[in-house]
Design a protein around this motif. Structure first.
Motif, PDB file in Angstrom:
ATOM      1  N   TYR A  51       0.753  -1.184   0.272  1.00  0.00           N
ATOM      2  CA  TYR A  51       0.002  -0.023   0.245  1.00  0.00           C
ATOM      3  C   TYR A  51       0.770   1.297  -0.103  1.00  0.00           C
ATOM      4  CZ  TYR A  51      -4.084  -2.559   1.392  1.00  0.00           C
ATOM      5  OH  TYR A  51      -5.261  -3.827   0.985  1.00  0.00           O
ATOM      6  N   SER A  52       2.031   1.105   0.462  1.00  0.00           N
ATOM      7  CA  SER A  52       2.898   2.339   0.474  1.00  0.00           C
ATOM      8  C   SER A  52       3.747   2.541  -0.593  1.00  0.00           C
ATOM      9  CB  SER A  52       3.909   2.243   1.864  1.00  0.00           C
ATOM     10  OG  SER A  52       2.786   2.165   2.970  1.00  0.00           O
ATOM     11  N   ASP A  53       4.508   1.840  -1.093  1.00  0.00           N
ATOM     12  CA  ASP A  53       5.714   1.919  -2.085  1.00  0.00           C
ATOM     13  C   ASP A  53       6.133   3.105  -1.778  1.00  0.00           C
ATOM     14  OD1 ASP A  53       6.804   1.155  -4.227  1.00  0.00           O
ATOM     15  OD2 ASP A  53       5.422   1.923  -5.461  1.00  0.00           O
ATOM     16  N   GLN A  54       6.734   3.415  -0.594  1.00  0.00           N
ATOM     17  CA  GLN A  54       7.675   4.463  -0.321  1.00  0.00           C
ATOM     18  C   GLN A  54       6.863   5.771  -0.586  1.00  0.00           C
ATOM     19  OE1 GLN A  54      10.467   4.828   1.510  1.00  0.00           O
ATOM     20  NE2 GLN A  54       9.735   2.850   1.884  1.00  0.00           N
ATOM     21  N   GLY A  55       5.832   6.086  -0.021  1.00  0.00           N
ATOM     22  CA  GLY A  55       5.326   7.577  -0.360  1.00  0.00           C
ATOM     23  C   GLY A  55       4.088   7.489  -1.248  1.00  0.00           C
ATOM     24  N   SER A  56       3.627   6.723  -2.081  1.00  0.00           N
ATOM     25  CA  SER A  56       2.551   6.617  -3.049  1.00  0.00           C
ATOM     26  C   SER A  56       1.409   6.969  -2.377  1.00  0.00           C
ATOM     27  CB  SER A  56       2.648   5.338  -3.744  1.00  0.00           C
ATOM     28  OG  SER A  56       2.351   4.408  -3.262  1.00  0.00           O
ATOM     29  N   ALA A  57       0.513   7.666  -3.349  1.00  0.00           N
ATOM     30  CA  ALA A  57      -1.004   8.024  -2.616  1.00  0.00           C
ATOM     31  C   ALA A  57      -1.880   6.875  -2.574  1.00  0.00           C
ATOM     32  CB  ALA A  57      -1.439   9.183  -3.604  1.00  0.00           C
ATOM     33  N   ASN A  58      -2.813   6.811  -1.604  1.00  0.00           N
ATOM     34  CA  ASN A  58      -3.761   5.995  -1.680  1.00  0.00           C
ATOM     35  C   ASN A  58      -5.057   6.565  -1.461  1.00  0.00           C
ATOM     36  OD1 ASN A  58      -2.310   3.416  -1.150  1.00  0.00           O
ATOM     37  ND2 ASN A  58      -1.723   4.668   0.647  1.00  0.00           N
ATOM     38  N   ARG A  59      -6.260   5.993  -2.367  1.00  0.00           N
ATOM     39  CA  ARG A  59      -7.605   6.765  -2.297  1.00  0.00           C
ATOM     40  C   ARG A  59      -8.500   6.121  -1.469  1.00  0.00           C
ATOM     41  NH1 ARG A  59     -11.610   5.689  -7.192  1.00  0.00           N
ATOM     42  NH2 ARG A  59     -11.871   4.043  -6.168  1.00  0.00           N
ATOM     43  N   LEU A  60      -9.016   6.950  -0.572  1.00  0.00           N
ATOM     44  CA  LEU A  60      -9.988   6.677   0.393  1.00  0.00           C
ATOM     45  C   LEU A  60     -11.409   7.272   0.032  1.00  0.00           C
ATOM     46  CD1 LEU A  60      -7.724   7.330   3.563  1.00  0.00           C
ATOM     47  CD2 LEU A  60      -8.288   4.992   2.460  1.00  0.00           C
ATOM     48  N   GLU A  61     -12.621   6.954   0.833  1.00  0.00           N
ATOM     49  CA  GLU A  61     -13.624   7.311   0.461  1.00  0.00           C
ATOM     50  C   GLU A  61     -14.602   7.353   1.799  1.00  0.00           C
ATOM     51  OE1 GLU A  61     -16.680   3.937  -0.708  1.00  0.00           O
ATOM     52  OE2 GLU A  61     -15.721   4.906  -2.392  1.00  0.00           O
ATOM     53  N   ALA A  62     -15.193   8.433   1.897  1.00  0.00           N
ATOM     54  CA  ALA A  62     -16.463   8.560   3.028  1.00  0.00           C
ATOM     55  C   ALA A  62     -17.642   8.750   2.663  1.00  0.00           C
ATOM     56  CB  ALA A  62     -16.052   9.981   3.919  1.00  0.00           C
ATOM     57  N   GLU A  63     -18.667   7.794   3.374  1.00  0.00           N
ATOM     58  CA  GLU A  63     -19.961   7.691   2.789  1.00  0.00           C
ATOM     59  C   GLU A  63     -20.735   8.642   4.026  1.00  0.00           C
ATOM     60  OE1 GLU A  63     -20.866   3.899   3.040  1.00  0.00           O
ATOM     61  OE2 GLU A  63     -19.791   3.372   1.037  1.00  0.00           O
ATOM     62  N   PHE A  64     -22.012   9.307   3.232  1.00  0.00           N
ATOM     63  CA  PHE A  64     -22.880  10.077   4.118  1.00  0.00           C
ATOM     64  C   PHE A  64     -24.139  10.057   3.357  1.00  0.00           C
ATOM     65  CE2 PHE A  64     -20.903  12.968   1.195  1.00  0.00           C
ATOM     66  CZ  PHE A  64     -21.879  13.759   0.938  1.00  0.00           C
ATOM     67  N   SER A  65     -25.124  10.438   4.096  1.00  0.00           N
ATOM     68  CA  SER A  65     -26.615  10.936   3.424  1.00  0.00           C
ATOM     69  C   SER A  65     -27.225  12.220   3.698  1.00  0.00           C
ATOM     70  CB  SER A  65     -27.474   9.597   4.104  1.00  0.00           C
ATOM     71  OG  SER A  65     -26.997   8.439   3.723  1.00  0.00           O
ATOM     72  N   VAL A  66     -27.994  12.606   2.814  1.00  0.00           N
ATOM     73  CA  VAL A  66     -28.688  13.845   3.222  1.00  0.00           C
ATOM     74  C   VAL A  66     -30.285  13.500   2.885  1.00  0.00           C
ATOM     75  CG1 VAL A  66     -26.792  15.201   2.355  1.00  0.00           C
ATOM     76  CG2 VAL A  66     -28.507  14.294   0.635  1.00  0.00           C
ATOM     77  N   SER A  67     -30.975  14.426   3.650  1.00  0.00           N
ATOM     78  CA  SER A  67     -32.383  14.360   3.419  1.00  0.00           C
ATOM     79  C   SER A  67     -33.087  14.310   2.145  1.00  0.00           C
ATOM     80  CB  SER A  67     -33.000  15.276   4.340  1.00  0.00           C
ATOM     81  OG  SER A  67     -34.650  15.306   4.115  1.00  0.00           O
TER      82      SER A  67
END
Length: 434
Positions: A321-337
């Motif tokens: 996952y790291s490969d010496q500082g490479s970027a990783n994509r994350l996500e955050a879920e949410f809902s609205v009315s």
């Protein structure tokens, strides 16, 4: 007791007669003069040497280091000067009277005191102090008594059988003496080379690790060859014996050899190195904290260490996952009315998430996506890139969820929660009014 005195009487009379000779008095006077002269020279030289060997405050470099190391030898000054003055007096007396046994013993005794002071007061390394206490000091004591040739001859005649081979105790003492010193020098060189290589930050971590392992093998290999030559062991015969042993135990060491070669391949290819966060085929995850010749050590975020044979990194699937500082994509879920104008949500959320100091603009800025229409609200998710993992000291998803919450509140957007309608039917199937 009377018989013992009778046996010693000739020797006592010989000593008494010798004690009144000019040679004996000359040695005694020369010894006193040498000791007094050495003490006067010590008092005169010590302040000068201390002044010369004291570097300027805060001084660094080779010269300052050399001054500090020489200053540590000051406890040896007095016995060395006495031994030197006595050695000069011995030469003078031998030239005058043809004898100098007392002065010779005094010289050897002062040299023993020099060795004793060096081991006790100068040496700081625990291995060297133990080595000096059990090897150097006994040899120096035997030398001071003038028995070194006799003891050496006696030890050379004591044979120790070892199957079809045998060796004498003198050879064993030499092996311990030279072997301890040579391999301490190897360890010292290894520590210095490791410190130098680790300081080369321009090199890739994998290259540094490979250089460290190569230096260890080279230094101790050279130390072993030097020891074999010093001890007079035929390296050709050693190679034959080593080949026979290799055939005999090779099958039992297949895994060790495989892990050793796998470790070299990993270092050469640089597929994984210290600091990378990896996931093994069996599901274990952790940060690589150490790479040895046989295994790789992973540290999990809960502090556990996992020892993984090098071969597993070659023959199984490993996710880095790291490969010496490479970027990783994350996500955050949410809902609205459902009362929300969903066309406004992406811009609001993307602007809020972009304020996080660890969220990257490359390879892509934060991206808010509509995921679906749920039972209680409209589902969204924001994708963002970071340099690191969402665990341990980093809580990226948690921080982003806080930013989403605050952004939605600031813009009057409601975050829904489940609603349920309960109908209670009475007799006849009609609902009961509450």
């Amino acid at each position: 007791m009377t018989d013992l005195l009778e046996k010693l009487r000739p020797y006592l009379e010989m000593a008494r007669d010798w004690a009144v000779t000019p040679a004996a008095w000359g040695q005694a006077v020369a010894l006193v003069v040498a000791v007094l002269g050495a003490r006067m020279a010590t008092r005169a030289l010590r302040p000068i040497l201390l002044r010369v060997l004291t570097p300027a405050e805060g001084a660094r470099g080779v010269i300052a280091l050399g001054q500090r190391q020489l200053a540590r030898l000051m406890p040896l000054l007095a016995p060395l000067l006495i031994a030197g003055f006595v050695a000069v007096a011995e030469e003078v007396i031998r030239g005058a009277f043809g004898t100098g046994g007392i002065l010779g013993f005094a010289k050897r005794f002062m040299l023993f005191l020099v060795v004793r002071s060096f081991v006790r007061d100068v040496l700081r390394d625990n291995f060297l102090r133990t080595y000096g206490r059990f090897f150097i000091l006994p040899i120096a004591a035997v030398y001071a008594l003038g028995l070194l040739p006799v003891v050496s001859e006696y030890l050379s005649q004591l044979k120790v059988p070892l199957g079809n081979l045998s060796f004498d105790l003198l050879w064993l003492v030499k092996f311990g003496l030279f072997g301890g010193l040579i391999f301490w020098l190897g360890r010292w060189s290894d520590n210095r080379s490791q410190a130098y290589i680790e300081g080369q930050t321009d090199l890739r971590p994998a290259t540094r690790q490979l250089a460290l392992k190569a230096s260890v093998v080279a230094i101790y290999g050279v130390a072993f060859l030097i020891l074999m030559n010093v001890m007079g062991i035929n390296l050709t015969a050693l190679a034959v014996i080593g080949g026979a042993l290799g055939v005999g135990i090779g099958f039992g060491l297949q895994q060790i050899a495989s892990n050793f070669i796998s470790g070299i391949i990993l270092l050469l290819e640089g597929q994984a190195t210290v600091g990378d966060y990896v996931e093994l085929d069996g599901g274990e995850q952790g940060t690589i904290v150490k790479m040895t010749m046989r295994s790789i050590i992973l540290e999990t975020f809960d502090g556990k260490w996992i020892v993984v044979p090098n071969e597993h990194f070659i023959t199984t699937r490993v996710v880095n996952y790291s490969d010496q500082g490479s970027a990783n994509r994350l996500e955050a879920e949410f809902s609205v009315s459902y009362d929300t104008d969903i066309n406004l949500v992406p811009a609001i959320i993307e602007a809020a998430v972009a304020k996080h100091p660890k969220v990257l603009d490359s390879p892509a800025p934060p991206d808010c996506e509509l995921r679906g229409f749920g039972e209680s609200g409209i589902d969204f998710a924001v994708e963002f890139w970071v340099s690191g993992l969402d665990d341990g000291p980093n809580k990226y998803v948690s921080d982003v969820l806080f930013l989403i919450w605050n952004a939605l509140k600031d813009n009057g957007i409601e975050i829904p929660y489940p609603h349920r309608v309960i109908e209670i039917k009475g007799q006849g199937g009609a609902p009961l009014a509450g």
